[in-house]
Design a protein around this motif. Structure first.
Motif, PDB file in Angstrom:
ATOM      1  N   MET A   1       1.069  -0.748  -0.177  1.00 44.90           N
ATOM      2  CA  MET A   1      -0.076   0.073   0.082  1.00 44.90           C
ATOM      3  C   MET A   1       1.500   1.919   0.366  1.00 44.90           C
ATOM      4  SD  MET A   1      -2.731   1.235   3.150  1.00 44.90           S
ATOM      5  CE  MET A   1      -1.714   1.524   3.994  1.00 44.90           C
ATOM      6  N   SER A   2      -0.071   1.851  -1.131  1.00 46.96           N
ATOM      7  CA  SER A   2       1.495   3.296  -0.587  1.00 46.96           C
ATOM      8  C   SER A   2       0.811   4.225   0.582  1.00 46.96           C
ATOM      9  CB  SER A   2       1.163   4.579  -2.402  1.00 46.96           C
ATOM     10  OG  SER A   2      -0.423   5.133  -1.936  1.00 46.96           O
ATOM     11  N   GLU A   3       1.991   5.776   0.235  1.00 47.32           N
ATOM     12  CA  GLU A   3       1.544   6.601   1.248  1.00 47.32           C
ATOM     13  C   GLU A   3       0.787   7.333   1.099  1.00 47.32           C
ATOM     14  OE1 GLU A   3       4.218   6.377   5.015  1.00 47.32           O
ATOM     15  OE2 GLU A   3       3.965   4.124   5.404  1.00 47.32           O
ATOM     16  N   ILE A   4       0.577   8.298   2.345  1.00 44.89           N
ATOM     17  CA  ILE A   4       0.520  10.100   1.175  1.00 44.89           C
ATOM     18  C   ILE A   4       1.548  10.560   1.029  1.00 44.89           C
ATOM     19  CG2 ILE A   4      -0.804  12.462   1.935  1.00 44.89           C
ATOM     20  CD1 ILE A   4      -2.437  11.057   4.388  1.00 44.89           C
ATOM     21  N   LYS A   5       1.917  11.389   0.103  1.00 43.78           N
ATOM     22  CA  LYS A   5       3.142  12.135  -0.445  1.00 43.78           C
ATOM     23  C   LYS A   5       2.361  13.871   0.234  1.00 43.78           C
ATOM     24  CE  LYS A   5       6.079  13.379  -3.953  1.00 43.78           C
ATOM     25  NZ  LYS A   5       6.024  13.345  -5.724  1.00 43.78           N
ATOM     26  N   GLY A 117      -9.587   8.057 -12.957  1.00 46.76           N
ATOM     27  CA  GLY A 117      -8.476   7.379 -12.941  1.00 46.76           C
ATOM     28  C   GLY A 117      -7.308   8.827 -12.629  1.00 46.76           C
ATOM     29  N   ALA A 118      -8.002   9.088 -11.752  1.00 47.69           N
ATOM     30  CA  ALA A 118      -7.327  10.147 -11.128  1.00 47.69           C
ATOM     31  C   ALA A 118      -5.978  10.415  -9.929  1.00 47.69           C
ATOM     32  CB  ALA A 118      -8.388  11.598 -11.112  1.00 47.69           C
ATOM     33  N   SER A 119      -5.482  11.571  -9.205  1.00 45.85           N
ATOM     34  CA  SER A 119      -5.243  11.637  -8.339  1.00 45.85           C
ATOM     35  C   SER A 119      -5.492  12.844  -7.591  1.00 45.85           C
ATOM     36  CB  SER A 119      -3.181  12.022  -8.179  1.00 45.85           C
ATOM     37  OG  SER A 119      -3.147  12.808  -9.113  1.00 45.85           O
ATOM     38  N   VAL A 120      -5.078  12.985  -6.915  1.00 46.24           N
ATOM     39  CA  VAL A 120      -5.727  13.653  -5.377  1.00 46.24           C
ATOM     40  C   VAL A 120      -5.214  14.561  -4.916  1.00 46.24           C
ATOM     41  CG1 VAL A 120      -6.972  14.031  -3.336  1.00 46.24           C
ATOM     42  CG2 VAL A 120      -7.793  12.099  -5.088  1.00 46.24           C
ATOM     43  N   HIS A 121      -5.151  15.732  -4.933  1.00 46.34           N
ATOM     44  CA  HIS A 121      -4.230  16.902  -4.205  1.00 46.34           C
ATOM     45  C   HIS A 121      -5.003  17.390  -3.369  1.00 46.34           C
ATOM     46  CE1 HIS A 121      -1.304  15.479  -6.831  1.00 46.34           C
ATOM     47  NE2 HIS A 121      -2.080  15.167  -7.604  1.00 46.34           N
ATOM     48  N   LEU A 122      -4.356  18.253  -2.308  1.00 43.49           N
ATOM     49  CA  LEU A 122      -5.213  18.566  -1.834  1.00 43.49           C
ATOM     50  C   LEU A 122      -4.127  19.675   0.017  1.00 43.49           C
ATOM     51  CD1 LEU A 122      -5.034  16.196   1.132  1.00 43.49           C
ATOM     52  CD2 LEU A 122      -7.103  15.702   0.068  1.00 43.49           C
ATOM     53  N   PRO A 139      -5.873   9.754   8.635  1.00 38.67           N
ATOM     54  CA  PRO A 139      -6.364   8.840   9.045  1.00 38.67           C
ATOM     55  C   PRO A 139      -7.629   8.720   8.319  1.00 38.67           C
ATOM     56  CG  PRO A 139      -5.978   9.320  11.492  1.00 38.67           C
ATOM     57  CD  PRO A 139      -5.853  10.187  10.280  1.00 38.67           C
ATOM     58  N   LEU A 140      -8.355   9.405   8.078  1.00 35.96           N
ATOM     59  CA  LEU A 140      -9.406   9.224   7.136  1.00 35.96           C
ATOM     60  C   LEU A 140      -9.207   9.371   5.292  1.00 35.96           C
ATOM     61  CD1 LEU A 140     -11.930  12.364   8.553  1.00 35.96           C
ATOM     62  CD2 LEU A 140     -11.902   9.898   8.694  1.00 35.96           C
ATOM     63  N   ILE A 141      -8.442  10.019   5.393  1.00 36.63           N
ATOM     64  CA  ILE A 141      -7.604   9.657   4.134  1.00 36.63           C
ATOM     65  C   ILE A 141      -7.260   9.151   3.423  1.00 36.63           C
ATOM     66  CG2 ILE A 141      -6.123  10.831   2.476  1.00 36.63           C
ATOM     67  CD1 ILE A 141      -5.838  13.430   4.114  1.00 36.63           C
ATOM     68  N   VAL A 142      -6.456   8.248   4.596  1.00 37.85           N
ATOM     69  CA  VAL A 142      -5.799   7.013   4.603  1.00 37.85           C
ATOM     70  C   VAL A 142      -6.656   5.668   4.120  1.00 37.85           C
ATOM     71  CG1 VAL A 142      -4.248   5.266   5.448  1.00 37.85           C
ATOM     72  CG2 VAL A 142      -3.435   7.785   6.105  1.00 37.85           C
ATOM     73  N   GLU A 143      -7.852   5.893   4.659  1.00 41.40           N
ATOM     74  CA  GLU A 143      -8.797   4.620   5.075  1.00 41.40           C
ATOM     75  C   GLU A 143      -9.592   5.296   3.288  1.00 41.40           C
ATOM     76  OE1 GLU A 143     -10.922   1.449   5.525  1.00 41.40           O
ATOM     77  OE2 GLU A 143      -9.617   2.298   7.385  1.00 41.40           O
ATOM     78  N   ILE A 150      -5.518   5.205  -4.668  1.00 44.54           N
ATOM     79  CA  ILE A 150      -5.217   6.468  -4.891  1.00 44.54           C
ATOM     80  C   ILE A 150      -4.442   7.431  -4.912  1.00 44.54           C
ATOM     81  CG2 ILE A 150      -7.099   8.677  -4.997  1.00 44.54           C
ATOM     82  CD1 ILE A 150      -9.599   6.756  -5.117  1.00 44.54           C
ATOM     83  N   ALA A 151      -3.386   7.817  -5.782  1.00 42.59           N
ATOM     84  CA  ALA A 151      -2.388   8.360  -5.038  1.00 42.59           C
ATOM     85  C   ALA A 151      -2.880   9.709  -4.805  1.00 42.59           C
ATOM     86  CB  ALA A 151      -1.647   9.164  -6.634  1.00 42.59           C
TER      87      ALA A 151
END
Length: 162
Positions: A1-5, A117-122, A139-143, A150-151
């Protein structure tokens, strides 16, 4: 599993290829004028105009805590107006952030990102003017997003913002 960048920079100008969803938190009273929305409005008029119309016609639509409005601003960029805060001031009910509404909204963002098929930026959603704690939002973003593959990139903008 990837992580938040995590990167330093402006979330309105993600520097990756492909379709992007820029997600941010809005309030449930139709206010648009402080915080990250100013950066959005400097770049594109559409998210603010759409949000204000969505709020104005709320009697006949889904506007409310946990709802999301997707606004396409470019062939490869969508803005997700997520209603995740009650009002705009800290008061008897505490800070404006509503974690359960952000959680619900992130689920909708995940569905849209998967569809596109998008990445999410915030930015660090819910943690600026809404008064939330990143330790509860992350943790909400991870879940909702990361565990679905999703990247996700969180953009920290300069000094003084968290």
């Amino acid at each position: 599993m990837s992580e938040i960048k995590y990167v330093r920079g402006d979330a309105t100008v993600p520097s990756v290829k492909g379709v992007k969803v820029i997600a941010h938190v809005c309030n449930d009273i139709g206010g648009w004028g402080k915080g990250f929305v100013l950066a959005l409005s400097r770049r594109w008029p559409e998210p603010e105009a759409a949000f204000r119309a969505w709020h104005r016609h709320r009697a006949s639509n889904d506007f409310g805590l946990g709802a999301v409005q997707f606004v396409q601003v470019d062939p490869y960029v969508w803005v997700a107006n997520m209603v995740g805060q009650r009002g705009i001031r800290t008061g008897s009910e505490g800070v404006p952030v509503r974690y359960e509404a952000i959680d619900s909204a992130l689920e909708k963002v995940a569905d849209k990102a998967a569809e596109l098929g998008a990445s999410v930026h915030l930015p660090r959603i819910g943690c600026g003017l809404a008064g939330g704690k990143w330790s509860q939002v992350e943790p909400l973003i991870v879940e909702r997003l990361v565990k679905r593959g999703i990247a996700v990139t969180v953009h920290d903008h300069g000094e003084g913002r968290s």
